[in-house]
Scaffold this motif. Sequence first.
Motif, PDB file in Angstrom:
ATOM      1  N   THR A  11       1.853   5.195   0.853  1.00 54.03           N
ATOM      2  CA  THR A  11       1.697   6.132   1.969  1.00 54.03           C
ATOM      3  C   THR A  11       2.097   7.527   1.492  1.00 54.03           C
ATOM      4  O   THR A  11       2.814   7.667   0.490  1.00 54.03           O
ATOM      5  N   LYS A  59      -4.196  -0.028   4.964  1.00 50.69           N
ATOM      6  CA  LYS A  59      -4.590   0.161   3.561  1.00 50.69           C
ATOM      7  C   LYS A  59      -4.453   1.620   3.142  1.00 50.69           C
ATOM      8  O   LYS A  59      -4.008   1.921   2.036  1.00 50.69           O
ATOM      9  N   THR A  60      -4.872   2.534   4.029  1.00 51.88           N
ATOM     10  CA  THR A  60      -4.760   3.968   3.746  1.00 51.88           C
ATOM     11  C   THR A  60      -4.081   4.654   4.920  1.00 51.88           C
ATOM     12  O   THR A  60      -4.221   4.238   6.077  1.00 51.88           O
ATOM     13  N   TRP A  61      -3.361   5.728   4.608  1.00 49.56           N
ATOM     14  CA  TRP A  61      -2.581   6.451   5.601  1.00 49.56           C
ATOM     15  C   TRP A  61      -2.850   7.946   5.492  1.00 49.56           C
ATOM     16  O   TRP A  61      -3.019   8.471   4.389  1.00 49.56           O
ATOM     17  N   THR A  62      -2.852   8.625   6.643  1.00 51.31           N
ATOM     18  CA  THR A  62      -3.117  10.058   6.702  1.00 51.31           C
ATOM     19  C   THR A  62      -1.980  10.745   7.438  1.00 51.31           C
ATOM     20  O   THR A  62      -1.594  10.327   8.543  1.00 51.31           O
ATOM     21  N   PHE A  84       0.832  -1.196   0.000  1.00 54.70           N
ATOM     22  CA  PHE A  84       0.000   0.000   0.000  1.00 54.70           C
ATOM     23  C   PHE A  84       0.871   1.251   0.000  1.00 54.70           C
ATOM     24  O   PHE A  84       1.920   1.301   0.648  1.00 54.70           O
ATOM     25  N   THR A 111      -2.853   5.131  10.399  1.00 56.39           N
ATOM     26  CA  THR A 111      -3.870   4.362   9.692  1.00 56.39           C
ATOM     27  C   THR A 111      -4.882   3.834  10.698  1.00 56.39           C
ATOM     28  O   THR A 111      -4.536   3.555  11.852  1.00 56.39           O
TER      29      THR A 111
END
Length: 349
Positions: free
Chosen positions: A223, A270-273, A221, A265
């Motif tokens: 980042t 799966k997704t990162w901020t 995934f 996350t």
Amino acid sequence: MKQLSVLFLISIIIISCKTEKKYTPRTINSVTITEFKQDSTSIRAILAISNDTLIYAGSKGDITTTENGGKTWKTQQLRHNDSIIPHFRSIAKNGEHIFALSVANPALLYKGTQNEYQLVYTEENEKVFYDCMKFFSDGKHGIAVGDPTEDCPSLILTSDGGNTWKKLSCSQLPIFEEGEAFFAASNTNIAIVNNTVWIGSGGTKARVLKSTDFGTTWEIFDTPIVQGDGPQGIYSIDFYDENHGIAIGGNYSKPEDNSANKAITSDGGKTWTLVANNENPNYKSCVQYIPNTDGREIIAVGKTGVSFSNDGGHTWKEVSKDSYYAIQFVNSNTAWLSGPEKIGKLILN
């Protein structure tokens, strides 16, 4: 009568939910760090066993233990073929056995106890460079990650408690971009929760590899962590549970830069901020959730100092300017640290 019983049960559940104590994060204004000088060795791989016991593997083939809080130290010095001094940056433990893995060519993986070690894996390649090693909680499955020797990451696995190790083929792994690799900064670019493992990369790409079956099959995934250049990317990753995790790093060559170097996350990687973007902390080589703090309290360390967050990584406060590579907690108030020619013991105040 049945209706009354059901109503009574519901009322008890409601009362229990209302009275359940919610975790209140602490405010940490400073820390106390006791330093123990360790001559002629750089230490990036530690095992924090208890308040009194620490094991580390250093850059001079040294595996060293204290069992009395740092008052005395016992060192086992390893050599390969009487001439090669292993430079250890990875250490792991399963049950009674300790494992130490060297960087560079040849890669040397030892298994043993405080008194005796044997070589259980060797790899020779001009590109070989192993960065991190961990065991799963079952003690049988273990994993080590290294820079690519082909066009995929180097991953070796064990399923028999570390007696034998096997390298995965590139057909079983994601393909890496040219210049994508890992950092052997603190033995923490691998995180494990139950059967799930995550690994953070850096260089031209800063991505997270994930496996839910002890490292047999993999996903990868993207980042938003800073990337594109050799010293940029994820240096350390940690997960509080199977959903919530944090990645940290930055640019080693620009340690004061705090842009795009921290991300969290909540969906298992799966997704990162990005968090605290363009705010401190700046470059850090290790990040760890503090145990039993509901994923709220986090410590990050590096050559630029020690920083603390009590809101899951959204905001941070510098609590020490001391320079360290790695940190491991033994409880919510005490941790061991490692750095250049030194070990530290940290107490949260």
